[in-house]
Design a protein around this motif. Structure first.
Motif, short mmCIF file in Angstrom:
data_model
loop_
_atom_site.label_atom_id
_atom_site.label_comp_id
_atom_site.label_asym_id
_atom_site.label_seq_id
_atom_site.Cartn_x
_atom_site.Cartn_y
_atom_site.Cartn_z
N ASN A 180 1.04 -1.11 0.00
CA ASN A 180 0.05 -0.10 0.00
C ASN A 180 0.88 1.08 0.03
OD1 ASN A 180 -2.15 1.84 0.15
ND2 ASN A 180 -2.38 1.74 2.48
N THR A 181 0.61 1.92 -0.81
CA THR A 181 1.37 3.36 -1.29
C THR A 181 0.61 4.52 -0.42
OG1 THR A 181 0.61 3.76 -3.32
CG2 THR A 181 2.71 2.39 -2.91
N GLU A 182 -0.83 4.71 -0.58
CA GLU A 182 -1.56 5.89 -0.21
C GLU A 182 -2.82 5.58 0.17
OE1 GLU A 182 -2.36 7.45 -4.81
OE2 GLU A 182 -0.90 8.48 -3.76
N PHE A 183 -3.30 4.32 0.11
CA PHE A 183 -4.86 4.10 0.25
C PHE A 183 -5.09 4.22 1.70
CE2 PHE A 183 -8.67 1.53 1.03
CZ PHE A 183 -9.38 2.01 0.12
N ASP A 184 -6.39 4.84 2.30
CA ASP A 184 -6.93 5.23 3.39
C ASP A 184 -7.74 4.13 4.05
OD1 ASP A 184 -7.33 6.03 6.03
OD2 ASP A 184 -7.87 7.90 5.45
N ASP B 182 -3.30 -6.69 5.82
CA ASP B 182 -2.95 -7.87 5.12
C ASP B 182 -1.87 -7.50 4.01
OD1 ASP B 182 -4.94 -9.88 5.87
OD2 ASP B 182 -6.47 -8.68 4.93
N PHE B 183 -1.61 -6.26 4.22
CA PHE B 183 -0.32 -5.59 3.45
C PHE B 183 0.94 -5.23 4.09
CE2 PHE B 183 -4.22 -4.66 0.83
CZ PHE B 183 -3.81 -4.77 -0.40
N PRO B 184 2.05 -5.60 3.47
CA PRO B 184 2.10 -6.14 2.22
C PRO B 184 1.27 -7.57 1.88
CG PRO B 184 4.19 -6.11 2.93
CD PRO B 184 3.16 -5.63 4.19
N THR C 284 -1.86 -9.16 -14.32
CA THR C 284 -2.66 -8.12 -14.05
C THR C 284 -3.47 -8.22 -12.94
OG1 THR C 284 -3.68 -8.94 -16.43
CG2 THR C 284 -5.23 -7.58 -15.27
N VAL C 285 -3.35 -6.91 -12.44
CA VAL C 285 -3.86 -6.69 -10.97
C VAL C 285 -4.84 -5.78 -10.86
CG1 VAL C 285 -3.19 -5.88 -8.56
CG2 VAL C 285 -1.47 -7.04 -9.92
N THR C 286 -6.10 -6.19 -10.43
CA THR C 286 -7.07 -5.16 -10.18
C THR C 286 -7.47 -5.03 -8.61
OG1 THR C 286 -7.89 -5.63 -12.30
CG2 THR C 286 -9.50 -4.54 -10.84
N ILE C 287 -7.59 -3.66 -8.04
CA ILE C 287 -7.91 -3.56 -6.82
C ILE C 287 -9.00 -2.57 -6.78
CG2 ILE C 287 -7.16 -3.09 -4.28
CD1 ILE C 287 -4.38 -3.47 -5.25
N THR C 288 -10.08 -2.87 -6.00
CA THR C 288 -11.45 -1.90 -5.95
C THR C 288 -12.06 -1.80 -4.33
OG1 THR C 288 -12.87 -3.63 -6.15
CG2 THR C 288 -12.42 -2.60 -8.34
N ASP C 289 -12.33 -0.41 -4.21
CA ASP C 289 -12.80 -0.18 -2.62
C ASP C 289 -14.08 -1.07 -2.54
OD1 ASP C 289 -14.56 1.42 -4.14
OD2 ASP C 289 -13.49 3.13 -3.08
N SER C 290 -14.63 -0.54 -1.15
CA SER C 290 -16.26 -1.22 -1.25
C SER C 290 -17.17 -0.94 -1.83
CB SER C 290 -16.31 -0.93 0.51
OG SER C 290 -16.47 0.44 0.90
N GLU C 291 -16.88 0.33 -2.58
CA GLU C 291 -17.95 0.88 -3.44
C GLU C 291 -17.62 0.45 -4.95
OE1 GLU C 291 -18.20 5.08 -2.84
OE2 GLU C 291 -19.19 4.52 -0.70
N GLY C 292 -16.57 -0.46 -5.36
CA GLY C 292 -16.23 -0.69 -6.47
C GLY C 292 -15.53 0.22 -7.41
N ASP D 33 -12.00 1.71 -8.57
CA ASP D 33 -10.87 1.06 -8.78
C ASP D 33 -9.69 2.07 -8.14
OD1 ASP D 33 -8.31 0.08 -9.74
OD2 ASP D 33 -8.87 0.00 -11.76
N VAL D 34 -8.93 1.49 -7.31
CA VAL D 34 -7.81 2.30 -6.39
C VAL D 34 -6.74 1.50 -6.54
CG1 VAL D 34 -9.61 2.75 -4.75
CG2 VAL D 34 -8.42 0.75 -4.39
N THR D 35 -6.56 0.87 -7.87
CA THR D 35 -5.19 -0.13 -7.92
C THR D 35 -3.88 1.06 -7.99
OG1 THR D 35 -6.44 -1.51 -9.63
CG2 THR D 35 -3.93 -1.63 -9.65
N SER D 36 -4.10 2.10 -8.42
CA SER D 36 -3.01 3.05 -8.36
C SER D 36 -2.64 3.56 -7.11
CB SER D 36 -3.55 4.26 -9.15
OG SER D 36 -4.40 4.97 -8.44
N SER D 37 -3.32 3.23 -6.15
CA SER D 37 -2.85 3.52 -4.60
C SER D 37 -1.93 2.56 -4.18
CB SER D 37 -4.17 3.77 -3.75
OG SER D 37 -5.00 4.97 -4.11
N PHE D 38 -1.85 1.47 -5.19
CA PHE D 38 -0.88 0.36 -4.60
C PHE D 38 0.37 0.18 -5.50
CE2 PHE D 38 -5.07 -0.28 -2.54
CZ PHE D 38 -4.70 -0.74 -1.42
#
Length: 743
Positions: free
Chosen positions: A656-660, A691-693, A713-721, A723-728
């Protein structure tokens, strides 16, 4: 003796000694000038120190160097190095004629004629150059490996006989001519005489004369008749026997005058053995070196007397016992007249060189006087006088008894009378009736062929002899083994004599070895006293390495030591087959083709980028090779192109780099790996801040992958769906490929 490596005249390198004779040693050497192997004959020191001999030797050797003929050993050079006198000759690979005769026992007439022609051609070539050999004998004739006969040692005998010891007779005494034996003049006809003796030895395996010493043998050459070679071997043509007789006439003028005349007759006999050719001839010796007779021996020969063994330094060879005399080597007494001559110096008995010359030149005397030996004349004269004296004594005895001169009868006997038709006839009872019968010495016939032995007995007047056959392992069939009365024993002519003739070796029956294994059959035959040779053949019915047949066949009676040939089976005959071309055929077709040809196929399999799967790539043996039936043919079948697969293992982690997480809560993470058109899930699930790293180490990898590259291929989404992949940070993931099969 020269050591290997010795250099003569800076040119000839001694390699090894190959022989030694009476006057010289022979070496194999290399000529470093002409780069060839040669034979070098080196004079022994006792001859090298004689200046006169060396001078003559060099002259005669240089003369021999002028001879060039296929049947003469060529002389290349004559030299001297620090007192070592030598002759350089052609190196002939082979054996001497003497060794050849000893190896074969005797030479068949046809081959002997061929040999005699070659020798005579070499001798004629020398005579045409006014060179006389004077020592022709089997020891001086080399049989090359190619079958050519070459005469060697030209010039040496002449050099020796021309030395200061002019009375010396050079040459081997068993081959010496009568004129050489007397110490007189010798010419080309002396070589012809020696060649005749050599031909006799080739045909019979032994020389005609043998005695207890040199003088005895020399005297035989001068005055004794030879036993006909046909008495030993009846297969010798009469025409060839006559050639030998003409070559060996006592008087040189009665021999062949030239070697060419001899060659012509030899060719006639070769073409027609039954031809009527010529005319006169008697017996084996070990290898005889060239000899020099002493002055005393020459004097004995000239006076016609035997050598006193005690007065000479030469010790005569011991005579073999009767049982030790070998077949084909009969032994003669030196002379049957020796004991009749007194050992005196009667000038009338001496034979001088002038006398010999007169013999050759006086043609006015009657022919029969020339033929009659002077000593035989003396014997006849002495015998005649003795007979006359005996008759006179007998007449005196008879008259004395009639007249009553001997009261009581001669030697104490009493005279008696018998009434016969009115007249009284005086019959002395002891004087004549008790006279001892005449005795004669028994002759030696051991070693002779039966017909020759019988002839010898008849010639000596024996009348009561019988032949008895006896088996003998060493004496050839038909030859005399022993005699019941020893040689020289005085007996009456009607004494019973038993002569034992060899009937050959003991007879034995060939055992039956058919179907026996080879080693067993060989043992059985050898135990029966037989020799075994082998032959081989295919046989469909007899097991391999077992006996098919024997020759002679089982049950045949043969001599012990005879050779039996057994034929060993090689098993069934293997027919030859040509290997077909299998390349490009399907595996099934290749197998069928090999079966048709009675061959055995052995396929193996390999991948190929060029040959279709299931087809033959190559074969061994190659096409058109000839092999036995049932041979194995190996061939390689293609498996097609090889498929390469890999396995892949995953590792690394997401950070995780910047996700709150406190604001937005957990996230949904999906990690997949794409290979070609296929995507494989590596991780899927929700993850919180703790869980991170997020590590993917230990996640099960993939297998059976046909390529070794892919992408994450990595896809990460928040609880609302959202895409927050760039925060990692997703760059920490990696895939490792490992090849599973193929190259």
């Amino acid at each position: 003796m020269l050591n290997p490596g010795t250099m003569l005249s800076g040119r000839y390198e001694i390699i090894e000694m190959v022989g030694s004779g009476g006057m010289s040693e022979v070496y194999k050497a290399k000529c470093h000038v002409l780069n060839r192997f040669v034979a070098i004959k080196v004079l022994k020191p006792e001859f090298s120190s004689d200046v006169n001999f060396v001078t003559k030797f060099r002259i005669e050797a240089q003369s021999a160097a002028g001879l060039s003929h296929p049947n003469i050993v060529n002389v290349y050079d004559v030299g001297e190095d620090n007192g070592v006198y030598y002759i350089v000759m052609e190196l002939v690979e082979g054996i001497t004629l003497k060794e050849y005769i000893q190896k074969h026992g005797r030479i068949e007439p046809k081959e002997a004629i061929d040999f005699a022609i070659q020798i005579a051609q070499g001798v004629q070539a020398a005579h045409e150059h006014h060179t006389i050999h004077r020592d022709i004998k089997p020891q001086n004739i080399i049989l090359a490996n190619n079958g050519t006969l070459k005469v060697t040692d030209f010039g040496i005998a002449k050099a020796a006989s021309s030395s200061t010891t002019t009375t010396n007779a050079m040459g081997s005494v068993h081959y010496i001519s009568p004129e050489q034996a007397r110490g007189g003049f010798s010419d080309e006809r002396s070589d012809i005489y020696s060649l005749g003796i050599t031909l006799y030895e080739m045909l019979t395996g032994h020389v005609p004369f043998e005695g207890e010493n040199n003088v005895a043998i020399a005297l035989m050459h001068i005055q004794s008749e030879m036993v006909s070679p046909r008495e030993y071997y009846p297969d010798i043509p009469t025409s060839l026997e006559k050639i030998i007789r003409k070559c060996t006439q006592k008087k040189p003028e009665r021999r062949y005058l030239t070697a060419n005349a001899l060659i012509a007759d030899l060719y006639r006999v070769k073409e027609n053995p039954n031809i009527d050719c010529i005319v006169v001839p008697k017996q084996t010796v070990p290898s005889s070196p060239t000899i020099e007779m002493t002055k005393q021996e020459m004097e004995m020969i000239k006076t016609g007397r035997q050598v006193d063994a005690a007065a000479t330094q030469e010790v005569p060879p011991a005579r073999p016992k009767t049982s030790e005399i070998q077949v084909n080597r009969p032994v003669m007494k030196p002379s049957q007249f020796d004991d009749l001559f007194p050992d005196d110096d009667d000038p009338e008995d001496e034979v001088s060189e002038n006398d010999i010359g007169d013999d050759y030149q006086n043609d006015d005397e009657p022919e029969h006087d020339e033929d009659l030996d002077p000593r035989l004349k003396k014997i006849i004269t002495v015998a005649s006088v003795a007979i006359a004296v005996v008759l006179a004594i007998l007449a005196l005895v008879v008259i004395g008894n009639i007249a009553g001169w001997f009261p009581g009868g001669l030697f104490g006997g009493k005279a008696t009378t018998e009434k016969t038709t009115g007249s009284d006839v005086l019959a002395p009872t002891d004087a004549l009736s008790t006279t001892e019968q005449e005795t004669i010495p028994m002759v030696n016939v051991v070693g002779l062929y039966k017909t020759a032995a019988e002839e010898q007995m008849k010639k000596n007047g024996f009348t009561n002899y019988t032949f008895k056959e006896q088996t003998d392992a060493t004496v050839e069939k038909g030859y005399v083994i022993s005699q019941s009365v020893d040689d020289g024993t005085a007996i009456t002519k009607d004494t019973a004599i038993t002569i034992v003739i060899s009937s050959g070796k003991e007879m034995t029956s060939v055992p039956n070895v058919v179907n026996y294994e080879d080693s067993q059959a060989t043992t059985l035959l050898e135990e029966a006293g037989l020799k075994v040779t082998h032959g081989y053949a295919y046989d469909d019915n007899v097991e391999k390495d077992h006996v098919i047949s024997s020759d002679p066949v089982a049950g045949t009676e043969v001599e012990e030591g005879s050779t039996v040939k057994i034929i060993i089976s090689n098993g069934k005959e293997q027919k030859k087959v040509v290997v077909p071309n299998l390349e490009g055929m399907s595996e099934a077709d290749a197998a069928e083709k090999l079966t048709e040809l009675n061959l055995v196929g052995a396929p193996t399999y390999e991948y190929s980028d060029t040959v279709k799967e299931g087809q033959v790539i190559s074969q061994d043996p190659v096409v058109n090779t000839e092999v036995d039936e049932q041979s194995t043919v190996s061939y390689v079948v293609s498996k097609g192109q090889e498929k390469v697969t890999y396995s892949v293992a995953f590792s690394g982690s997401l950070t995780n780099t910047e996700f709150d997480f406190d604001t937005f809560g957990k996230v949904n993470v999906s990690i997949s790996y794409t290979i070609g058109r296929e995507s494989y899930s590596v991780y899927s699930g929700s993850a919180g801040a703790g869980d991170f790293p997020l590590s993917i180490d230990g996640v099960q990898g993939l297998t059976g992958i046909e390529t070794n590259s892919g992408t994450f291929t990595v896809t990460i989404t928040d609880s609302e769906g959202i895409d927050v992949t760039s925060s990692f940070n997703t760059g920490g993931l990696s895939a490792t490929f490992t090849q599973e099969s193929g190259e």
